[in-house]
Design a protein around this motif. Sequence first.
Motif, PDB file in Angstrom:
ATOM      1  N   TYR A  24       0.848  -1.195   0.000  1.00 42.91           N
ATOM      2  CA  TYR A  24       0.000   0.000   0.000  1.00 42.91           C
ATOM      3  C   TYR A  24       0.879   1.240   0.000  1.00 42.91           C
ATOM      4  O   TYR A  24       2.026   1.214   0.474  1.00 42.91           O
ATOM      5  N   GLY A  25       0.305   2.340  -0.495  1.00 43.23           N
ATOM      6  CA  GLY A  25       0.978   3.626  -0.367  1.00 43.23           C
ATOM      7  C   GLY A  25       0.844   4.160   1.039  1.00 43.23           C
ATOM      8  O   GLY A  25       1.786   4.716   1.610  1.00 43.23           O
ATOM      9  N   GLN A  26      -0.350   3.995   1.620  1.00 43.36           N
ATOM     10  CA  GLN A  26      -0.604   4.358   3.017  1.00 43.36           C
ATOM     11  C   GLN A  26      -1.471   3.281   3.654  1.00 43.36           C
ATOM     12  O   GLN A  26      -2.479   2.862   3.075  1.00 43.36           O
ATOM     13  N   TYR A  27      -1.074   2.844   4.853  1.00 42.73           N
ATOM     14  CA  TYR A  27      -1.815   1.774   5.522  1.00 42.73           C
ATOM     15  C   TYR A  27      -1.387   1.739   6.979  1.00 42.73           C
ATOM     16  O   TYR A  27      -0.192   1.859   7.292  1.00 42.73           O
ATOM     17  N   LEU A  28      -2.353   1.597   7.881  1.00 39.66           N
ATOM     18  CA  LEU A  28      -2.052   1.397   9.300  1.00 39.66           C
ATOM     19  C   LEU A  28      -1.876  -0.103   9.511  1.00 39.66           C
ATOM     20  O   LEU A  28      -2.839  -0.860   9.477  1.00 39.66           O
ATOM     21  N   ALA A  29      -0.624  -0.522   9.696  1.00 42.13           N
ATOM     22  CA  ALA A  29      -0.321  -1.947   9.774  1.00 42.13           C
ATOM     23  C   ALA A  29      -0.494  -2.501  11.182  1.00 42.13           C
ATOM     24  O   ALA A  29      -0.895  -3.658  11.357  1.00 42.13           O
ATOM     25  N   LYS A  30      -0.198  -1.686  12.197  1.00 45.15           N
ATOM     26  CA  LYS A  30      -0.245  -2.191  13.566  1.00 45.15           C
ATOM     27  C   LYS A  30      -0.305  -1.021  14.545  1.00 45.15           C
ATOM     28  O   LYS A  30       0.269   0.037  14.296  1.00 45.15           O
ATOM     29  N   LEU A  31      -1.019  -1.211  15.633  1.00 46.23           N
ATOM     30  CA  LEU A  31      -0.929  -0.283  16.750  1.00 46.23           C
ATOM     31  C   LEU A  31      -0.778  -1.090  18.036  1.00 46.23           C
ATOM     32  O   LEU A  31      -1.239  -2.229  18.129  1.00 46.23           O
ATOM     33  N   SER A  32      -0.115  -0.506  19.002  1.00 51.37           N
ATOM     34  CA  SER A  32       0.063  -1.148  20.305  1.00 51.37           C
ATOM     35  C   SER A  32      -0.381  -0.173  21.386  1.00 51.37           C
ATOM     36  O   SER A  32       0.145   0.948  21.467  1.00 51.37           O
ATOM     37  N   LEU A  33      -1.361  -0.600  22.170  1.00 54.58           N
ATOM     38  CA  LEU A  33      -1.811   0.207  23.295  1.00 54.58           C
ATOM     39  C   LEU A  33      -0.846  -0.054  24.450  1.00 54.58           C
ATOM     40  O   LEU A  33      -1.026  -0.962  25.246  1.00 54.58           O
TER      41      LEU A  33
END
Length: 498
Positions: A24-33
């Motif tokens: 992807y050109g832009q993509y949220l792959a992962k977040l960690s709380l």
Amino acid sequence: MVFKSEIRDSTINALLEKAANRNYGQYLAKLSLKHVRGFHNEPVLFDFPVTALIGPNGGGKTTILGAAGCAYKSISPKRFFAKSGKYDETMQDWSIEYELIDRELNKKDAVRRTTSFRNSRWNREAPDRRVLVFGVSRTVPANERPELGRCASNSFEVPEAHVQELTEPVQKAVSRILGKNISGFSSLRVDPKGRVTLLAGRTKDGKGYSEFHFGAGESSIIRMVAEIELVEDQALVLIEEIENGLHPVATVRMVEYLIDAAERKKLQTIFTTHSNDALKPLPSKAIWVATQDRIFQGKLDINSLRAITGQIDAALVIFVEDPFAKLWVEAILRQANNLAVDHIQVYGMEGDGTAVAMNRYHRKDPSSLVPSICLIDGDSEQSESKDDAIYRLPGQSPEAFVFDEVMTAWDSIGGKLAVALLQRFENAERVKQICNSVRTTNMDAHLLFAQVGEKLGLLPEATVAAAFANIWAQAYPEALQRVLISFEEFLPHEQRQD
């Protein structure tokens, strides 16, 4: 009946592969709380471009949704995490970490960013990305929206130049979602800058009517789809409670539309839901369960959420892999002697890994006073464990095992099975021939009961599955006892309850 999405398996697999390769050109792959509300070091991976967040009320679905939005500059953290003076002291030292795909910032690798709340202010270095947010207020009826008050009068009218017919892609998508023809529908620009709009429709005989006479779900779907079709590719879409105002069939079609938009426009969507229907078109990797302090990946039945979090009145909770295992275990429990069956609750988890994980979480939860066990299928790759109360059901595939065992005992139970399948007793031989024919040609044991039901005259799969499960439990009492003996210590008995 087995649900069959109108989205092809090849499309689902291609999107899973695209996310895995981060193509992807832009993509949220992962977040960690790292530290947000009750969550500590809880990761969420976006392995599919359409992600569902489920969980009990207060479980943290909107927390994850808001955290995703805070990754980007266009969304103010206050949109989801407002601080109310001294009454929100727990917000101190909140921290969220991200892995982002942004090829303008890094052509080869992920970009890592952090959003934190320290010293009463938000700190972040967020990249630009177009983000659409659809909150629960989208379903407020037109006559309760103050900005449309000026439109509710006999003299209301806008210049013809301010009337814009809905585009063909919007009409096509909305018509499919709602199951009605919306050709001729339009959007009226109420103020000079176009910030306030009023929808208008037409009846079959060509008479017009305004949004004041739309259903709340109808209005919200048209507005959402119109914005999604207009937004640039690679955007992020956040939706709270996607099922609000929608019929279950429309909910399924809305999720299928979002999958289609992910394929066509490379969009990424994250939504919260309390609806099982919203999960049907999605693969397991697209679903995350929030439970106040833990987050799990995998598809499960929404009804099981109270059991997972300990909010349940029972003496034993049993987690199994899927709906048929649930039917079979319930049939076994009903045929056992002296069990307090009404004090046992069985939940299908849509996968052995999810069933095992939920059982372990439930057993470690200090707030849960109800014991739990997990029953995995014979062919599961998960390990049995007496310490973790994980036990294995007999056979390999439960469907094939039960089917074959029942057919082996046909001479003594064939008539009973025919009646349980809603057929005449004297037609038992025909039922036997159909069952044998299906077993000979079947290539996927999970479809056995659906195929038998189809040949018996569109009999629902659930009816066929329940008939086989119950007949097996009646025909094999010794095998039934061998299943129960492994976890007998957990079973509530009538005397104990008394």
